[in-house]
Design an enzyme around this catalytic site. Structure first.
Site, PDB file in Angstrom:
ATOM      1  N   HIS A 101      -7.533   9.247  -2.269  1.00 24.24           N
ATOM      2  CA  HIS A 101      -7.186   9.060  -1.434  1.00 24.24           C
ATOM      3  C   HIS A 101      -7.588   9.734   0.020  1.00 24.24           C
ATOM      4  O   HIS A 101      -7.954   9.801   1.045  1.00 24.24           O
ATOM      5  CB  HIS A 101      -5.790  10.053  -0.826  1.00 24.24           C
ATOM      6  N   LYS A 114      12.973  -6.711   9.924  1.00 24.03           N
ATOM      7  CA  LYS A 114      11.799  -7.726   8.928  1.00 24.03           C
ATOM      8  C   LYS A 114      11.613  -8.809  10.209  1.00 24.03           C
ATOM      9  O   LYS A 114      10.636  -8.943   9.847  1.00 24.03           O
ATOM     10  CB  LYS A 114      13.789  -8.426   8.445  1.00 24.03           C
ATOM     11  N   ASP A 134       0.642  -0.991  -0.015  1.00 21.97           N
ATOM     12  CA  ASP A 134      -0.554   0.269  -0.469  1.00 21.97           C
ATOM     13  C   ASP A 134       0.847   1.688  -0.220  1.00 21.97           C
ATOM     14  O   ASP A 134       1.219   1.917   1.041  1.00 21.97           O
ATOM     15  CB  ASP A 134      -0.713  -0.010   1.749  1.00 21.97           C
ATOM     16  N   LYS A 164       2.062  -1.265   8.873  1.00 20.12           N
ATOM     17  CA  LYS A 164       3.643  -0.627   8.848  1.00 20.12           C
ATOM     18  C   LYS A 164       4.830  -1.238   9.375  1.00 20.12           C
ATOM     19  O   LYS A 164       4.652  -1.002  10.750  1.00 20.12           O
ATOM     20  CB  LYS A 164       3.603   0.486   8.237  1.00 20.12           C
ATOM     21  N   TYR A 224       3.204  10.049  -0.422  1.00 19.52           N
ATOM     22  CA  TYR A 224       4.196   9.067   0.310  1.00 19.52           C
ATOM     23  C   TYR A 224       5.537   9.942   0.157  1.00 19.52           C
ATOM     24  O   TYR A 224       7.306   9.318   0.629  1.00 19.52           O
ATOM     25  CB  TYR A 224       3.552   7.422   0.960  1.00 19.52           C
ATOM     26  N   LYS A 264      -1.957   6.008  -4.993  1.00 22.39           N
ATOM     27  CA  LYS A 264      -3.561   6.732  -4.498  1.00 22.39           C
ATOM     28  C   LYS A 264      -3.161   8.003  -5.304  1.00 22.39           C
ATOM     29  O   LYS A 264      -2.197   8.465  -4.664  1.00 22.39           O
ATOM     30  CB  LYS A 264      -3.984   6.898  -2.654  1.00 22.39           C
ATOM     31  N   SER A 295     -10.719   6.197  -0.341  1.00 15.94           N
ATOM     32  CA  SER A 295      -9.745   5.905   0.860  1.00 15.94           C
ATOM     33  C   SER A 295     -10.566   7.323   1.874  1.00 15.94           C
ATOM     34  O   SER A 295     -10.746   8.484   1.503  1.00 15.94           O
ATOM     35  CB  SER A 295      -8.633   6.154   1.052  1.00 15.94           C
ATOM     36  N   ASN A 296     -10.999   7.310   2.884  1.00 15.65           N
ATOM     37  CA  ASN A 296     -11.292   7.752   3.803  1.00 15.65           C
ATOM     38  C   ASN A 296     -12.672   9.273   3.775  1.00 15.65           C
ATOM     39  O   ASN A 296     -12.990   9.989   3.670  1.00 15.65           O
ATOM     40  CB  ASN A 296     -10.220   9.619   4.021  1.00 15.65           C
TER      41      ASN A 296
HETATM   42  N1  LIG Z   1      -5.296   6.293   3.521  1.00 16.09           N
HETATM   43  C1  LIG Z   1      -4.838   6.887   4.484  1.00 16.09           C
HETATM   44  O1  LIG Z   1      -5.776   8.192   4.081  1.00 16.09           O
HETATM   45  C2  LIG Z   1      -3.657   6.473   4.680  1.00 16.09           C
HETATM   46  C3  LIG Z   1      -3.567   6.976   6.713  1.00 16.09           C
HETATM   47  C4  LIG Z   1      -2.657   6.077   7.200  1.00 16.09           C
HETATM   48  C5  LIG Z   1      -1.903   5.524   7.183  1.00 16.09           C
HETATM   49  N2  LIG Z   1      -2.428   4.569   5.627  1.00 16.09           N
HETATM   50  C6  LIG Z   1      -1.487   3.121   5.600  1.00 16.09           C
HETATM   51  O2  LIG Z   1      -1.337   2.513   6.747  1.00 16.09           O
HETATM   52  C7  LIG Z   1      -0.128   1.770   7.147  1.00 16.09           C
HETATM   53  C8  LIG Z   1      -0.230   1.658   8.476  1.00 16.09           C
HETATM   54  O3  LIG Z   1      -0.687   3.118   9.462  1.00 16.09           O
HETATM   55  P1  LIG Z   1       0.588   3.366  10.047  1.00 16.09           P
HETATM   56  O4  LIG Z   1       1.540   3.348   9.682  1.00 16.09           O
HETATM   57  O5  LIG Z   1      -0.460   4.704  10.360  1.00 16.09           O
HETATM   58  O6  LIG Z   1       0.523   2.522  11.269  1.00 16.09           O
HETATM   59  P2  LIG Z   1       0.649   0.854  12.128  1.00 16.09           P
HETATM   60  O7  LIG Z   1       0.871   0.754  11.178  1.00 16.09           O
HETATM   61  O8  LIG Z   1      -0.950   0.729  12.538  1.00 16.09           O
HETATM   62  O9  LIG Z   1       1.751   1.123  12.739  1.00 16.09           O
HETATM   63  C9  LIG Z   1       3.088   1.461  12.961  1.00 16.09           C
HETATM   64  C10 LIG Z   1       3.949   1.358  13.930  1.00 16.09           C
HETATM   65  O10 LIG Z   1       3.731   0.190  14.576  1.00 16.09           O
HETATM   66  C11 LIG Z   1       4.873  -0.154  14.337  1.00 16.09           C
HETATM   67  N3  LIG Z   1       5.163  -1.918  14.538  1.00 16.09           N
HETATM   68  C12 LIG Z   1       4.755  -2.507  14.016  1.00 16.09           C
HETATM   69  N4  LIG Z   1       4.921  -4.472  14.048  1.00 16.09           N
HETATM   70  C13 LIG Z   1       5.292  -3.556  14.862  1.00 16.09           C
HETATM   71  C14 LIG Z   1       4.858  -5.354  16.133  1.00 16.09           C
HETATM   72  N5  LIG Z   1       5.261  -6.475  15.520  1.00 16.09           N
HETATM   73  N6  LIG Z   1       5.439  -4.689  16.736  1.00 16.09           N
HETATM   74  C15 LIG Z   1       5.456  -3.307  17.916  1.00 16.09           C
HETATM   75  N7  LIG Z   1       5.537  -2.151  16.899  1.00 16.09           N
HETATM   76  C16 LIG Z   1       5.351  -2.697  15.843  1.00 16.09           C
HETATM   77  C17 LIG Z   1       6.636   0.274  13.779  1.00 16.09           C
HETATM   78  O11 LIG Z   1       7.268   0.207  13.742  1.00 16.09           O
HETATM   79  P3  LIG Z   1       8.616  -0.164  12.692  1.00 16.09           P
HETATM   80  O12 LIG Z   1       8.455   0.247  11.318  1.00 16.09           O
HETATM   81  O13 LIG Z   1       9.837   0.076  13.461  1.00 16.09           O
HETATM   82  O14 LIG Z   1       8.389  -1.835  12.979  1.00 16.09           O
HETATM   83  C18 LIG Z   1       5.623   1.190  13.644  1.00 16.09           C
HETATM   84  O15 LIG Z   1       5.927   2.206  14.570  1.00 16.09           O
HETATM   85  C19 LIG Z   1       0.569   3.047   6.581  1.00 16.09           C
HETATM   86  O16 LIG Z   1       2.171   2.814   6.179  1.00 16.09           O
HETATM   87  C20 LIG Z   1      -0.638   3.639   4.791  1.00 16.09           C
HETATM   88  O17 LIG Z   1       0.169   2.652   3.958  1.00 16.09           O
HETATM   89  C21 LIG Z   1      -3.811   4.645   5.033  1.00 16.09           C
END
Ligand SMILES: NC(=O)c1ccc[n+]([C@@H]2O[C@H](COP(=O)([O-])OP(=O)(O)OC[C@H]3O[C@@H](n4cnc5c(N)ncnc54)[C@H](OP(=O)(O)O)[C@@H]3O)[C@@H](O)[C@H]2O)c1
Length: 325
Positions: free
Chosen positions: A134, A277, A67, A273, A72, A101, A172-173
């Site tokens: 988006h 690894k 995604d 995200k 980004y 997006k 999205s949203n």
């Molecule tokens: N459509 C939209 O408007 C929109 C908005 C926001 C996000 N998104 C998408 O959704 C994705 C995910 O959302 P997000 O990045 O906000 O948040 P998330 O995936 O909920 O959280 C990411 C955080 O969690 C950590 N993490 C990952 N796996 C973990 C685990 N197993 N244990 C502990 N910590 C862990 C990551 O650190 P590390 O990288 O250090 O592991 C990072 O700090 C985005 O990257 C994007 O692709 C879309």
């Protein structure tokens, strides 16, 4: 009667689409298949610098769905990672599902296909599997509000699908009323709505609406406040939450795996995200257990309708989506 040979063949046919370590796939409303776990890629400049390697690591451990978004600013690095894994023979293009997006400053109908072509050029691809608007709110290039109706934007999205540049199209949203307006006025029903969903923002009404309309929900920020967030008053559950720990102990899983499985068991596609690894591996290792309906109800009780992202900048926009479900 079915012979053992025929039975074995049937079994192979049933599992053909999914190899060990990969996420299963489901069918979108346009007939295309989508893996039910995606790699999230939004992050800091430091994350972007790691993104080529992250795509390599993610595909190695089984991810097939990535995604990203024009916003980004990492489509080039992701494209390099995709070229690497195809070049190494790990996967073919058709094994991957790439979502990107359209950003808010390209909402005029005639801007959509050129914006997608720019994303494709950065990704080094000739089609994406899924192209999303988006957000419903348009903006000018300088960031100020613009007032282009997203119905006009959707006409451009339909054109992108007809040209074969995007196999599936979605939003999205968007809230339920905005999606209903598209369904009532346009030819193609969105295949996906990508929205924020996690235990502190369970989105029960919007998810039910989308699922009743045959629209698949992708769940962004799936960990919610479980992981470190720069807020003083982060709501529960946090990573050591006793309720989630107890559920995890029952299945031999971590609390982050429990939360991802909760989203899968609610029929959504989580987008965790990570650029690490070990955590990438951990986040895909949850297709060998399933929560009970009671455990899902228990996790739903964490709901506080709390969003990760501060949306106050948008609240006066006529297409602000977050005032209703
Ligand atoms: N459509 C939209 O408007 C929109 C908005 C926001 C996000 N998104 C998408 O959704 C994705 C995910 O959302 P997000 O990045 O906000 O948040 P998330 O995936 O909920 O959280 C990411 C955080 O969690 C950590 N993490 C990952 N796996 C973990 C685990 N197993 N244990 C502990 N910590 C862990 C990551 O650190 P590390 O990288 O250090 O592991 C990072 O700090 C985005 O990257 C994007 O692709 C879309």
């Amino acid at each position: 009667m079915m012979s053992r040979f025929t039975f074995t063949l049937c079994l192979f046919a049933a599992f053909d689409a999914v190899k060990a370590g990969e996420a299963p796939k489901i069918r979108l409303n346009d007939g295309n298949m989508i893996p039910i776990l995606a790699l999230g890629t939004y992050g800091s400049d430091e994350d972007r610098a790691k993104m080529r390697q992250t795509v390599n690591d993610a595909v190695e451990v089984g991810y097939r769905h990535i995604d990203t978004a024009a916003l980004y600013n990492n489509e080039v690095e992701i494209g390099q990672g995709i070229a690497d894994v195809i070049g190494k023979g790990l996967v073919r293009r058709e094994d991957l599902f790439i979502t990107t997006k359209l950003w808010n400053d390209k909402h005029a109908c005639e801007q959509v296909v050129p914006a997608l072509n720019e994303s494709l050029s950065r990704l080094g691809l000739d089609y994406v599997d899924l192209y999303l608007i988006h957000t419903p709110g348009s903006q000018k290039a300088d960031g100020s509000f613009d007032y282009i109706d997203y119905l006009e934007t959707w006409l451009g999205m339909q054109e992108a699908k007809k040209l074969g540049l995007a196999r599936s199209i979605g939003v999205s949203n968007f809230n339920s009323q905005q999606i209903k307006r598209i369904i009532d006025n346009c030819e193609i029903v969105p295949a996906v709505n990508e929205i924020e969903v996690h235990p502190a923002l369970t989105q029960e009404r919007l998810i039910a609406f989308c699922q009743n309309m045959g629209i698949t929900v992708m769940a962004y920020s799936p960990f919610g406040f479980l992981v470190s967030r720069e807020v003083d008053d982060a709501p529960p559950p946090r990573i050591d939450d006793p309720t989630l720990v107890a559920i995890g102990q029952k299945y031999g899983k971590t609390t982050s795996q429990v939360v991802l499985r909760y989203l899968i068991d609610r029929g959504t596609i989580p987008i965790p995200k990570s650029t690490n690894k070990r955590r990438l591996q951990q986040n895909i290792d949850m297709f060998d257990f399933k929560l009970t309906p009671e455990e899902i109800v228990t996790i739903n009780k964490f709901n506080q309708n709390r969003r990760i992202f501060d949306t106050s900048y948008w609240k006066d926009h006529p297409h602000y989506p977050f005032n209703i479900d």
